[in-house]
Design an enzyme around this catalytic site. Structure first.
Site, PDB file in Angstrom:
ATOM      1  N   SER A 538       0.925  -0.786   0.410  1.00 50.44           N
ATOM      2  CA  SER A 538       0.046  -0.144   0.073  1.00 50.44           C
ATOM      3  C   SER A 538       1.375   1.138   0.128  1.00 50.44           C
ATOM      4  O   SER A 538       1.257   1.416  -0.914  1.00 50.44           O
ATOM      5  CB  SER A 538      -0.888   0.384   1.085  1.00 50.44           C
ATOM      6  OG  SER A 538      -1.892   1.181   1.238  1.00 50.44           O
ATOM      7  N   ASP A 623     -10.312  -3.875  -5.365  1.00 48.45           N
ATOM      8  CA  ASP A 623      -9.614  -2.533  -4.266  1.00 48.45           C
ATOM      9  C   ASP A 623     -10.369  -1.675  -3.906  1.00 48.45           C
ATOM     10  O   ASP A 623      -9.860  -0.702  -5.412  1.00 48.45           O
ATOM     11  CB  ASP A 623      -8.437  -2.749  -4.380  1.00 48.45           C
ATOM     12  CG  ASP A 623      -7.255  -2.478  -3.267  1.00 48.45           C
ATOM     13  OD1 ASP A 623      -7.769  -1.631  -2.699  1.00 48.45           O
ATOM     14  OD2 ASP A 623      -5.851  -2.923  -3.213  1.00 48.45           O
ATOM     15  N   HIS A 658      -8.117  -5.239  -1.173  1.00 45.90           N
ATOM     16  CA  HIS A 658      -7.216  -4.408  -0.725  1.00 45.90           C
ATOM     17  C   HIS A 658      -6.770  -5.319   0.110  1.00 45.90           C
ATOM     18  O   HIS A 658      -5.103  -5.771   0.790  1.00 45.90           O
ATOM     19  CB  HIS A 658      -7.071  -2.859  -0.046  1.00 45.90           C
ATOM     20  CG  HIS A 658      -6.110  -1.936   0.283  1.00 45.90           C
ATOM     21  ND1 HIS A 658      -5.399  -1.675  -0.805  1.00 45.90           N
ATOM     22  CD2 HIS A 658      -5.802  -1.628   1.328  1.00 45.90           C
ATOM     23  CE1 HIS A 658      -4.584  -1.051  -0.332  1.00 45.90           C
ATOM     24  NE2 HIS A 658      -4.798  -1.471   1.551  1.00 45.90           N
TER      25      HIS A 658
END
Length: 686
Positions: A538, A623, A658
């Site tokens: 991320s 995501d 995610h």
């Protein structure tokens, strides 16, 4: 002669962006459309390429999966905690991938009531997540939220726990966040903007009524803020929180009066952050008021909550970060951080005999756990270190006796913590800052520069990366890897200033800190550039992208999980989920100084013709935090620009978001891919 497998080539369709006399040409902007069959086709081709290239590793991946799974106790359960007359337990059964949420009334010897068997609920779904469980005061009803895609868009449901009936009350496009008023029939919940997914509305729902009639009780107009709703520990108040990266504001409503109006606790002021806890006739406030960078604790009467009424309880300290508090009838428990390590401070309300819980390791994590009861002398906390499995401990704050309720079991019969060494070292960066590195390795490791070393970091949002234990990590350690965490700026590991010095126009400190930590482990012969690997996800994936561009010679391989690499396009598009709320972290690129600064490090915009390390890049089609197209575009561009023949993989989970795959063990399959990527580069085959 065996024909070499050719990677897919993404079609080049230039899209031009101009701002502040700067022109950016994005050849792969067309990948931003998940509804386009050509986009899905390209992602599938990348997946096929990865599978073809690693076909010889699939057997090893399966072995690793079974090895890691074999260390995990399948028929496991959490330590029960007592709340409002019931003991609550989360447990797993052998062979099943999802939790079972249950409770027992009054005693652990009572009959088990299964509230939710997620294994049954998940049947027929490629992705499943239950979240936001909230129980009514009379213990009869539960709200719960389901996400069946992985995009963190939930549907809220209500269940009668006494009869098992699922009520007709169904709320779509929710965040999963909800709480009950004390009348057992009013639910407050949050909803999100359908496009940006910003949590911006709080609604009130009466059980048994049509959701179309739900009352909007709060709308957050500022698009840099998100809202949440909950009940604080004393259960006397419902709280609405409005928060951005730098600013918070709370509203309170007596939980006994759901038809009432929420009252602002303290009006927001940019840069002022605070959190509140209720006890007796007062609120306690953790605040950075009056430039208290590391926060301080203040107190105010519940009938006079504005700032002029606040009185100091714990003063601000330059070398101690005040992170959180837990309030008990006779004790105030303070969670602090100093010199990069956690401390738990016990303070009797009587003012006599305060003390700290003793911790000796230099690579540990300690944290208060589930403490929902006021009238008790027992503090529940967790402890672990990089070589010590996690424990849940009940500590008697009066007698100072402790009981280890549970220590994480490592199955397989091979684990012995005495076979590993934990170490914390300090790397000096180019600006003279000392950055801690926590590491763990086998006792027989020699500092000869030939050890493979995986260096991990995050370094954003003030999120501290504490040293923690991992059973899966043993698969690396027992094959000769050193595992290390770089506590770089941008996290809050060494206090709030550590965070402030790694964001906005100081963001590059995050990147140079990691590079200097990498140079440290090479210089001190823990490893060499031929055996050094970097990993981040991320915002940590942004870090990986910068490393690949700026210091590729230091690493043999990089693992970038759901990486935030297309900083410019994302931050300039306020329709993308989460963008506007990120301005306080990265800066607003609609302002020239921030635009230019981001432009100078944005990984996608700074890919260049040069050698790049071996790279494994993962993402999820659904995501909502880092859109799949960021890593997809990045890999496509890297393919055309890199000048060496190192491997470059894009692995897209077409059924997840995610957080990766759902299910208890599916994530191990993804981890096995990462590990075989590393092992293949080290010629480790078993």
């Amino acid at each position: 002669m065996i024909e070499k497998i050719q990677p897919p080539v993404a079609t080049i369709i230039p899209t031009t962006f101009e701002k502040f006399d700067d022109t950016r040409i994005d050849n792969y902007f067309w990948l931003n459309d998940r509804e386009n069959p050509e986009v899905i086709d390209y992602l599938n081709k990348e997946n096929q390429y990865y599978q073809d290239m690693t076909a010889s590793q699939t057997g090893f991946q399966k072995e690793l999966f079974e090895e890691m799974k074999g260390r995990i106790k399948e028929d496991d359960e959490s330590v029960p905690y007592l709340y409002n007359g019931y003991y609550y337990i989360t447990r797993f059964e052998t062979g099943k991938g999802y939790p079972i949420y249950s409770r027992k009334k009054g005693s652990l010897d009572a009959a088990e009531e299964i509230m939710f068997d997620c294994n049954a609920l998940a049947e027929g779904h490629k992705y499943f997540k239950l979240s936001g469980l909230s129980i009514s005061i009379d213990n009869q009803y539960a709200t719960y939220a389901l996400d069946l895609v992985g995009r963190r868009i939930y549907t809220l449901h209500v269940k009668n726990l006494f009869t098992g009936e699922i009520l007709k009350d169904t709320i779509e496009n929710a965040t999963g966040n909800s709480t009950w008023a004390n009348d057992n029939s009013t639910i407050f919940y949050t909803r999100q903007d359908e496009k940006t997914l910003r949590s911006d509305k709080v609604f009130k729902h009466k059980v048994g009524t049509e959701t179309a009639t739900d009352e909007l009780v709060y709308f957050e107009k500022d698009d840099t803020f998100n809202v949440g709703v909950g009940k604080e520990k004393s259960r006397k108040y419902i709280l609405i929180s409005s928060s951005s990266t730098l600013t918070t504001e709370f509203r309170t409503l007596p939980a006994d009066i759901p038809e009432g109006k929420f009252k602002v606790f303290q009006k927001r002021k940019r840069g002022h952050e605070y959190s509140i806890s209720h006890y007796g006739d007062s609120f306690y406030i953790v605040t950075n008021k009056d430039e208290a960078t590391n926060f301080k604790l203040m107190k105010t009467p519940e009938i006079a909550t504005t700032m002029e009424n606040w009185e100091e309880v714990i003063m601000h300290r330059e070398d101690v970060l005040l992170e959180d508090i837990d309030i008990f009838k006779d004790y105030l428990v303070v969670s602090e951080r100093t010199n990069g390590l956690n401390r738990i401070r016990i303070m009797p309300w009587s003012g006599e005999g305060e003390y700290f819980l003793p911790f000796e390791s230099q690579t540990y994590t300690a944290y208060t756990s589930t403490n929902v009861d006021f009238d008790t002398d027992i503090l529940r906390y967790g402890y672990q270190s990089m070589a010590t499995p996690s424990s849940v401990i009940d500590f008697n704050m009066k007698t100072k006796e402790k009981v280890v309720l549970k220590e994480q079991e490592v199955l397989g019969g091979k684990f012995d913590k005495n076979n590993y060494i934990e170490e914390r070292v300090w790397a000096t960066t180019q600006d003279g800052t000392k950055v801690p590195i926590s590491m763990v390795y086998r006792k027989d490791m020699e500092k000869n520069g030939e050890n493979p070393l995986l260096l991990y970091a995050y370094g954003s949002y003030g999120h501290s990366m504490d040293a923690y234990f991992s059973t899966t990590r043993l698969s690396l350690l027992d094959r000769g890897f050193i595992y290390a965490i770089a506590h770089i700026r941008g996290g809050e590991d060494l206090g709030r200033q550590w965070y402030d010095d790694g964001k906005l126009l100081k963001k590059k400190n995050t990147f140079t800190d990691f590079i200097d930590c990498s140079k440290y482990v090479i210089m001190h012969k823990y490893t060499s550039s031929a055996h050094l690997y970097a990993e981040g996800g991320s915002a940590g994936g942004l870090l990986m992208g910068v490393l690949a561009n700026e210091a590729p010679e230091l690493y043999n391989g990089i693992i970038a999980q759901v990486p935030f690499v297309d900083v410019m396009t994302t931050m300039l598009d306020d329709t993308i989920p989460l963008t506007t709320g990120e301005y306080d972290e990265w800066g607003n690129p609609n302002k020239k100084k921030y635009y230019n600064y981001m432009r100078s490090y944005s990984p996608y915009d700074n890919v260049k013709e040069q050698n790049y390390p071996n790279m494994y890049v993962s993402t999820g089609l659904h995501d909502s935090q880092v859109q799949y197209w960021e890593p997809a575009k990045w890999v496509a561009k890297l393919r055309t620009m890199k000048t060496n023949d190192t491997v470059l993989y894009l692995d897209t989970n077409m059924d997840a978001g995610h957080g990766g795959a759902s299910g208890r063990f599916e994530a191990l399959k993804e981890l096995a891919k990462e590990f075989t990527f590393l092992f293949d580069l080290e010629s480790i085959t078993k």
